[in-house]
Design a protein around this motif. Sequence first.
Motif, PDB file in Angstrom:
ATOM      1  N   ASP A  48       0.796  -1.309   0.113  1.00  0.00           N
ATOM      2  CA  ASP A  48       0.058   0.002   0.063  1.00  0.00           C
ATOM      3  C   ASP A  48       0.850   1.168   0.051  1.00  0.00           C
ATOM      4  O   ASP A  48       1.297   1.672   1.163  1.00  0.00           O
ATOM      5  CB  ASP A  48      -0.915   0.079   1.078  1.00  0.00           C
ATOM      6  N   PHE A  49       1.002   1.880  -1.374  1.00  0.00           N
ATOM      7  CA  PHE A  49       2.009   3.164  -1.273  1.00  0.00           C
ATOM      8  C   PHE A  49       1.428   4.356  -0.243  1.00  0.00           C
ATOM      9  O   PHE A  49       2.171   5.092  -0.044  1.00  0.00           O
ATOM     10  CB  PHE A  49       2.012   3.516  -2.723  1.00  0.00           C
ATOM     11  N   ASN A  50       0.258   4.272   0.226  1.00  0.00           N
ATOM     12  CA  ASN A  50      -0.133   5.162   1.314  1.00  0.00           C
ATOM     13  C   ASN A  50       0.596   5.155   2.462  1.00  0.00           C
ATOM     14  O   ASN A  50       0.706   6.115   3.244  1.00  0.00           O
ATOM     15  CB  ASN A  50      -1.691   4.994   1.511  1.00  0.00           C
ATOM     16  N   PRO A  73      -5.141  -0.363  -3.177  1.00  0.00           N
ATOM     17  CA  PRO A  73      -3.772  -0.860  -2.228  1.00  0.00           C
ATOM     18  C   PRO A  73      -3.903  -2.195  -2.602  1.00  0.00           C
ATOM     19  O   PRO A  73      -5.015  -2.898  -2.440  1.00  0.00           O
ATOM     20  CB  PRO A  73      -4.074  -0.330  -1.068  1.00  0.00           C
ATOM     21  N   GLY A  74      -2.726  -3.103  -2.759  1.00  0.00           N
ATOM     22  CA  GLY A  74      -2.686  -4.293  -2.490  1.00  0.00           C
ATOM     23  C   GLY A  74      -2.985  -5.124  -4.004  1.00  0.00           C
ATOM     24  O   GLY A  74      -2.891  -6.337  -3.817  1.00  0.00           O
ATOM     25  N   THR A  75      -3.174  -4.428  -5.109  1.00  0.00           N
ATOM     26  CA  THR A  75      -3.844  -5.079  -6.138  1.00  0.00           C
ATOM     27  C   THR A  75      -2.722  -4.621  -7.431  1.00  0.00           C
ATOM     28  O   THR A  75      -2.131  -3.529  -7.189  1.00  0.00           O
ATOM     29  CB  THR A  75      -5.069  -4.807  -6.515  1.00  0.00           C
ATOM     30  N   THR A  91       7.786   6.994 -11.118  1.00  0.00           N
ATOM     31  CA  THR A  91       6.417   5.942 -10.597  1.00  0.00           C
ATOM     32  C   THR A  91       6.855   4.772 -10.334  1.00  0.00           C
ATOM     33  O   THR A  91       7.650   4.158 -11.060  1.00  0.00           O
ATOM     34  CB  THR A  91       5.620   6.103 -12.078  1.00  0.00           C
ATOM     35  N   MET A  92       6.042   4.240  -9.282  1.00  0.00           N
ATOM     36  CA  MET A  92       6.162   2.565  -8.812  1.00  0.00           C
ATOM     37  C   MET A  92       4.860   2.086  -9.366  1.00  0.00           C
ATOM     38  O   MET A  92       3.757   2.856  -8.874  1.00  0.00           O
ATOM     39  CB  MET A  92       6.419   2.730  -7.714  1.00  0.00           C
ATOM     40  N   THR A  93       4.736   0.867  -9.663  1.00  0.00           N
ATOM     41  CA  THR A  93       3.559   0.278  -9.827  1.00  0.00           C
ATOM     42  C   THR A  93       3.591  -1.067  -9.698  1.00  0.00           C
ATOM     43  O   THR A  93       4.580  -1.843  -9.699  1.00  0.00           O
ATOM     44  CB  THR A  93       3.318   0.180 -11.655  1.00  0.00           C
ATOM     45  N   LEU A  94       2.508  -1.556  -8.707  1.00  0.00           N
ATOM     46  CA  LEU A  94       2.517  -2.930  -8.296  1.00  0.00           C
ATOM     47  C   LEU A  94       2.555  -3.833  -9.378  1.00  0.00           C
ATOM     48  O   LEU A  94       1.597  -3.835 -10.224  1.00  0.00           O
ATOM     49  CB  LEU A  94       1.294  -3.333  -7.549  1.00  0.00           C
ATOM     50  N   THR A 101       3.138 -12.975   1.109  1.00  0.00           N
ATOM     51  CA  THR A 101       4.511 -13.569   1.117  1.00  0.00           C
ATOM     52  C   THR A 101       5.274 -12.615   0.180  1.00  0.00           C
ATOM     53  O   THR A 101       6.575 -12.678   0.174  1.00  0.00           O
ATOM     54  CB  THR A 101       4.499 -15.027   0.720  1.00  0.00           C
ATOM     55  N   ARG A 102       4.555 -11.888  -0.985  1.00  0.00           N
ATOM     56  CA  ARG A 102       5.319 -11.250  -1.797  1.00  0.00           C
ATOM     57  C   ARG A 102       4.740  -9.889  -2.459  1.00  0.00           C
ATOM     58  O   ARG A 102       3.644  -9.976  -2.631  1.00  0.00           O
ATOM     59  CB  ARG A 102       5.881 -12.249  -3.131  1.00  0.00           C
ATOM     60  N   VAL A 103       5.514  -9.132  -2.718  1.00  0.00           N
ATOM     61  CA  VAL A 103       5.174  -7.835  -3.573  1.00  0.00           C
ATOM     62  C   VAL A 103       6.255  -7.447  -4.419  1.00  0.00           C
ATOM     63  O   VAL A 103       7.533  -7.392  -3.952  1.00  0.00           O
ATOM     64  CB  VAL A 103       4.865  -6.811  -2.303  1.00  0.00           C
ATOM     65  N   ALA A 104       5.833  -7.408  -5.659  1.00  0.00           N
ATOM     66  CA  ALA A 104       6.851  -7.097  -6.805  1.00  0.00           C
ATOM     67  C   ALA A 104       6.497  -5.668  -7.453  1.00  0.00           C
ATOM     68  O   ALA A 104       5.258  -5.610  -7.700  1.00  0.00           O
ATOM     69  CB  ALA A 104       6.815  -8.097  -7.761  1.00  0.00           C
ATOM     70  N   ILE A 105       7.295  -4.717  -7.666  1.00  0.00           N
ATOM     71  CA  ILE A 105       7.014  -3.398  -7.934  1.00  0.00           C
ATOM     72  C   ILE A 105       8.125  -3.103  -9.345  1.00  0.00           C
ATOM     73  O   ILE A 105       9.159  -3.415  -9.168  1.00  0.00           O
ATOM     74  CB  ILE A 105       7.184  -2.442  -6.991  1.00  0.00           C
ATOM     75  N   ASP A 106       7.424  -2.446 -10.300  1.00  0.00           N
ATOM     76  CA  ASP A 106       8.068  -1.870 -11.453  1.00  0.00           C
ATOM     77  C   ASP A 106       8.453  -0.444 -11.094  1.00  0.00           C
ATOM     78  O   ASP A 106       7.420   0.311 -10.442  1.00  0.00           O
ATOM     79  CB  ASP A 106       7.272  -1.781 -12.649  1.00  0.00           C
ATOM     80  N   ILE A 107       9.592   0.142 -11.430  1.00  0.00           N
ATOM     81  CA  ILE A 107       9.972   1.598 -11.048  1.00  0.00           C
ATOM     82  C   ILE A 107      10.513   2.142 -12.174  1.00  0.00           C
ATOM     83  O   ILE A 107      11.359   1.448 -12.863  1.00  0.00           O
ATOM     84  CB  ILE A 107      10.929   1.484  -9.838  1.00  0.00           C
ATOM     85  N   LEU A 108       9.831   3.255 -12.673  1.00  0.00           N
ATOM     86  CA  LEU A 108      10.281   4.129 -13.622  1.00  0.00           C
ATOM     87  C   LEU A 108      11.007   5.404 -13.151  1.00  0.00           C
ATOM     88  O   LEU A 108      10.191   6.202 -12.380  1.00  0.00           O
ATOM     89  CB  LEU A 108       9.387   4.351 -14.544  1.00  0.00           C
TER      90      LEU A 108
END
Length: 202
Positions: A48-50, A73-75, A91-94, A101-108
């Motif tokens: 949750d980026f908040n 958040p969480g999706t 920008t970050m995107t889930l 157990t896992r959260v993966a994020i793309d960062i630009l």
Amino acid sequence: MLKKILIGFAALILIFLVVVMAQPATYHVDRAVMINAPAEVVWAETSDFNQWSGWSPWAKSDPTQKETVAGEPGTVGHTMSWEGEKTGKGTMTLREVDKPTRVAIDILFYTPVESRADTAFEIIAKEDTVEVTWSVDGENGFVGKFFDLLMGIEDMIGESYDQGLADLKAVSEEKAKKQAEAMAAAAPAAEPATDEPAAAAK
């Protein structure tokens, strides 16, 4: 004499450029910490980026940073865009979520250097604690190779990740404590025991 100096200077520049280009084209950094909190609490903080402003090392390092959060958040597709004097713009995107157990994020990254990276949180339960590993993988362009040569990406990112995980640990453990206290307060009080057999014998 001047010609020799210029030739020598040009040769040094050429050698420096060769050394820079010889740096790795990709990088990987990871750090881990043990947190005394349920996996669900840690997962909620990271997905949750908040919540990131409470422990993110970059948000704390740049008071000018402004953030815009969108999506659920969480999706997958949940995003946060930021812009700051020190942290630049990006920008970050889930990309992937597997609760808890896992959260993966793309960062630009748009500024100060345009690039992209993949970061992830792995949350593994170990008895009464969880082990949280924060990792990042990215590509090194010329500018990235230059900074890697001068300062070392491992040290730059690793130090920030260590601080972020320490703050994530503090925040998660405090929230887990408050949740436990709230559950204990909401639990019905135990009824006093009665000596029914003795009462029936009278």
